[in-house]
Write a protein that holds these residues in place. Structure first.
Motif, mmCIF file in Angstrom:
data_model
loop_
_atom_site.group_PDB
_atom_site.id
_atom_site.type_symbol
_atom_site.label_atom_id
_atom_site.label_comp_id
_atom_site.label_asym_id
_atom_site.label_seq_id
_atom_site.Cartn_x
_atom_site.Cartn_y
_atom_site.Cartn_z
ATOM 1 N N ASP A 152 1.532 1.496 -17.498
ATOM 2 C CA ASP A 152 3.097 1.048 -17.711
ATOM 3 C C ASP A 152 3.409 0.423 -16.382
ATOM 4 O OD1 ASP A 152 5.584 0.373 -18.624
ATOM 5 O OD2 ASP A 152 6.544 2.423 -18.296
ATOM 6 N N PRO A 153 2.524 -0.636 -15.912
ATOM 7 C CA PRO A 153 3.007 -1.291 -14.556
ATOM 8 C C PRO A 153 4.402 -1.725 -14.487
ATOM 9 C CG PRO A 153 1.505 -2.656 -15.822
ATOM 10 C CD PRO A 153 1.640 -1.425 -16.671
ATOM 11 N N THR A 154 5.067 -1.352 -13.566
ATOM 12 C CA THR A 154 6.431 -1.884 -12.911
ATOM 13 C C THR A 154 6.205 -2.065 -11.670
ATOM 14 O OG1 THR A 154 7.580 0.205 -12.634
ATOM 15 C CG2 THR A 154 7.471 -0.786 -15.101
ATOM 16 N N HIS A 155 7.311 -2.789 -10.967
ATOM 17 C CA HIS A 155 7.377 -2.774 -9.465
ATOM 18 C C HIS A 155 7.725 -1.525 -9.056
ATOM 19 C CE1 HIS A 155 12.052 -2.854 -10.208
ATOM 20 N NE2 HIS A 155 11.927 -2.681 -8.920
ATOM 21 N N ASN A 156 8.498 -0.553 -9.483
ATOM 22 C CA ASN A 156 8.892 0.510 -9.166
ATOM 23 C C ASN A 156 7.605 1.258 -9.160
ATOM 24 O OD1 ASN A 156 11.439 0.606 -8.856
ATOM 25 N ND2 ASN A 156 12.100 0.722 -10.912
ATOM 26 N N SER A 157 6.604 1.294 -10.036
ATOM 27 C CA SER A 157 5.316 2.169 -10.108
ATOM 28 C C SER A 157 4.508 1.740 -8.985
ATOM 29 C CB SER A 157 4.701 2.341 -11.378
ATOM 30 O OG SER A 157 4.335 0.839 -11.984
ATOM 31 N N MET A 177 -0.705 -2.426 -3.076
ATOM 32 C CA MET A 177 0.248 -1.986 -4.106
ATOM 33 C C MET A 177 1.604 -2.648 -3.878
ATOM 34 S SD MET A 177 -1.664 -0.381 -6.109
ATOM 35 C CE MET A 177 -0.393 -0.541 -7.233
ATOM 36 N N MET A 178 2.036 -2.820 -2.391
ATOM 37 C CA MET A 178 3.377 -3.332 -2.162
ATOM 38 C C MET A 178 3.139 -4.792 -2.391
ATOM 39 S SD MET A 178 6.044 -2.807 -0.968
ATOM 40 C CE MET A 178 6.757 -1.828 0.286
ATOM 41 N N GLU A 179 2.266 -5.287 -2.460
ATOM 42 C CA GLU A 179 2.066 -6.792 -2.851
ATOM 43 C C GLU A 179 2.294 -7.018 -4.245
ATOM 44 O OE1 GLU A 179 -1.247 -8.734 0.552
ATOM 45 O OE2 GLU A 179 -1.807 -7.950 -1.479
ATOM 46 N N LEU A 200 3.180 3.855 -5.667
ATOM 47 C CA LEU A 200 1.858 4.198 -5.407
ATOM 48 C C LEU A 200 1.800 3.408 -3.644
ATOM 49 C CD1 LEU A 200 -0.103 2.901 -8.458
ATOM 50 C CD2 LEU A 200 -0.434 5.115 -7.109
ATOM 51 N N TYR A 201 2.499 2.509 -3.356
ATOM 52 C CA TYR A 201 2.231 2.083 -1.767
ATOM 53 C C TYR A 201 2.617 3.223 -0.892
ATOM 54 C CZ TYR A 201 4.859 0.866 2.459
ATOM 55 O OH TYR A 201 5.460 0.579 3.772
ATOM 56 N N ARG A 202 3.846 3.984 -1.250
ATOM 57 C CA ARG A 202 4.399 5.156 -0.528
ATOM 58 C C ARG A 202 3.311 6.236 -0.462
ATOM 59 N NH1 ARG A 202 9.687 5.255 0.740
ATOM 60 N NH2 ARG A 202 9.111 6.833 2.150
ATOM 61 N N ASP A 246 -4.141 5.230 3.734
ATOM 62 C CA ASP A 246 -4.953 4.265 2.932
ATOM 63 C C ASP A 246 -4.286 2.976 3.169
ATOM 64 O OD1 ASP A 246 -6.421 2.656 1.348
ATOM 65 O OD2 ASP A 246 -6.906 4.104 -0.067
ATOM 66 N N VAL A 247 -4.506 2.072 4.153
ATOM 67 C CA VAL A 247 -3.865 0.888 4.513
ATOM 68 C C VAL A 247 -3.980 -0.195 3.535
ATOM 69 C CG1 VAL A 247 -3.410 -0.797 6.279
ATOM 70 C CG2 VAL A 247 -3.647 1.412 6.993
ATOM 71 N N ASP A 248 -5.353 -0.089 3.270
ATOM 72 C CA ASP A 248 -5.639 -1.246 2.156
ATOM 73 C C ASP A 248 -4.993 -1.141 0.901
ATOM 74 O OD1 ASP A 248 -7.364 -2.700 4.123
ATOM 75 O OD2 ASP A 248 -9.035 -1.568 3.496
ATOM 76 N N ASN A 249 -4.990 -0.094 0.362
ATOM 77 C CA ASN A 249 -4.299 0.197 -1.072
ATOM 78 C C ASN A 249 -2.889 0.192 -0.820
ATOM 79 O OD1 ASN A 249 -6.470 0.310 -2.804
ATOM 80 N ND2 ASN A 249 -7.274 2.317 -2.140
ATOM 81 N N ALA A 250 -2.428 0.432 0.282
ATOM 82 C CA ALA A 250 -1.053 0.584 0.448
ATOM 83 C C ALA A 250 -0.596 -0.716 0.170
ATOM 84 C CB ALA A 250 -0.449 1.337 1.740
ATOM 85 N N VAL A 251 -1.174 -1.848 1.152
ATOM 86 C CA VAL A 251 -0.794 -3.102 1.163
ATOM 87 C C VAL A 251 -0.874 -3.776 -0.057
ATOM 88 C CG1 VAL A 251 -1.359 -5.492 1.954
ATOM 89 C CG2 VAL A 251 -1.227 -3.342 3.528
#
Length: 446
Positions: free
Chosen positions: A276-281, A301-303, A285-287, A294-299
């Motif tokens: 159920d992908p949303t901008h909130n989810s 997810m925020m993208e 995950l970015y947080r 985990d910088v790569d995955n953080a970036v």
């Protein structure tokens, strides 16, 4: 109270149950003696309307003895009202009160049995009566409240959820329920509370009760983080596409002390986002990834959060600025600068312009560029440009920006150095360094 009076009350309760079973249903709406039934219904109702319950209750009892339960639903509703009043008046007579409570509970159950279209209201009334009057039988209270929740689901009175969880925790402490039993109660409760909150967004009592439920669960320390991991890991592995399970895992672990930095929490959060992908989810995950380093995955997810169609321009500006700060903190200056510029472009109401300009100046001021005497010093021109923009956009930043400007200005090339490269103060100059590009103005030390 005499033994005979207690026996009479208990026998009356038993009679109510027999009447509720439908024994008299074949004798017509008003029973075998319809005239007497109607007479006593009328008698008690006149006193009831005047709230003269002392006079009403004897006639009500005769009406109930003569009339089938299906004769008149008000007879049951009004009877419950009068028995609650009797319980209040006899609160210090433990034996008599217990008998009255038995009768009240019986009336509630008869209404449930005979008026199924009103079962939600009747079940909720039963739940409140049990909460109010049953204090020393936690097992019965838990079983009955659980039946009510099973029947009413999201239509259950919120307070019933709170008491169901409370009595479940008490039974756990007494060794009569397992931690998993209590966790299941909490899971179910929070799921229904979210449905209630969505259906009644203006009801200010719902968030309070939900908060009370969460606080009760947290303070009870039903399970440690290790217990939760041991309990839920095999469940999620066996049901990797169960959105409800993943959501419950995230919810419970989020409010358990120091229980978000583990593989199960991350896996559940990823399952939520995948199904159920949303901008909130994505932001959630970015947080998680940012905390784990985990910088790569953080970036990444925020993208995704920024690219989501659900997020508006204002939210995108905030996301971009937060991502810019994160990238700068982790030594990714080019990405930090890119998202700072995007934040400025998306910031329609100029609420973060000042902070974003100052961050851009800081990025350029901390960037080490290779090259000649001009190329290594040119980034400071850009840094000062942004500091000036920052204090103009937000005067509260002026003092800090001026300190940076004074510092960066000391790194300007001399007039002679600029002349050697055929440059003069005021001339336009494009800086290109480490994946960043900006156009600025040549300045020299005074």
């Amino acid at each position: 109270m005499t033994i005979m009076k207690k026996v009479a009350i208990l026998l009356f309760s038993a009679a109510l149950m027999m009447m509720g079973s439908g024994i008299l249903s074949a004798q017509g709406k008003y029973g075998a003696d319809s005239a007497e039934c109607i007479k006593y219904l009328s008698y008690y109702q006149e006193y009831f309307k005047q709230k003269n319950y002392d006079e009403a209750i004897p006639h009500w009892r005769k009406a109930f003895k003569l009339c089938p339960p299906t004769a008149n639903q008000s007879m049951l509703v009004n009877g419950a009202v009068m028995y609650r009043d009797l319980i209040r008046k006899n609160s210090r007579n433990a034996v008599y009160k217990e008998a009255l409570v038995d009768t009240l509970i019986t009336i509630d159950k008869i209404r449930i049995e005979n008026y199924p279209s009103y079962s939600v209201v009747a079940y909720n009334n039963l739940g409140l009566d049990m909460i109010n009057y049953i204090k020393d039988d936690n097992q019965t209270l838990y079983e009955e409240l659980s039946k009510i929740v099973d029947n009413n689901k999201e239509n259950t009175f919120p307070n019933i959820f709170l008491f169901q969880l409370n009595v479940a925790i008490t039974l756990l402490q007494d060794g009569l329920l397992s931690p998993e039993d209590v966790l299941n109660v909490y899971d179910q409760t929070m799921g229904y509370m979210e449905q209630i909150a969505a259906a009644k967004p203006n009801d200010i009592t719902i968030p309070k009760i939900k908060g009370d439920i969460e606080s009760l669960f947290i303070t009870s320390k039903v399970a440690s983080c290790d217990d939760l991991i041991a309990l839920f890991t095999p469940r999620l592995e066996a049901n990797p596409d169960d959105l409800e399970l993943a959501t419950n895992i995230v919810r419970i672990m989020s409010i358990t002390e120091e229980c978000t930095d583990n593989d199960l929490f991350l896996a559940a959060a990823n399952t939520m986002h995948r199904l159920d992908p949303t901008h909130n989810s994505a932001y959630f995950l970015y947080r998680i990834y940012s905390v784990r380093g985990d910088v790569d995955n953080a970036v990444k997810m925020m993208e995704e959060a920024i690219a989501s169609e659900e997020s508006d321009t204002e939210k995108d500006a905030d996301y971009c600025f937060e991502l810019a700060q994160f990238c700068y903190k982790n030594g990714r200056n080019a990405e930090a600068y890119k998202y700072t510029v995007k934040a400025i472009e998306a910031d329609a109401d100029n609420s973060i312009h000042g902070k974003a300009y100052m961050l851009a100046g800081t990025i350029w001021g901390s960037t080490v560029c290779k090259g000649d005497e001009i190329e290594t010093r040119a980034p400071y021109w850009v840094a000062v440009d942004y500091m000036v923009k920052a204090k103009n956009a937000d005067p509260t930043l002026a003092e800090e920006c001026n300190k940076h400007i004074a510092q960066y200005s000391t790194y300007y090339p001399t007039t002679g150095d600029a002349f050697m490269y055929d440059l003069t103060a005021g001339q336009s100059y494009t800086v290109s360094c480490n994946g960043m590009t900006a156009t600025t103005t040549v300045r020299t030390q005074q």
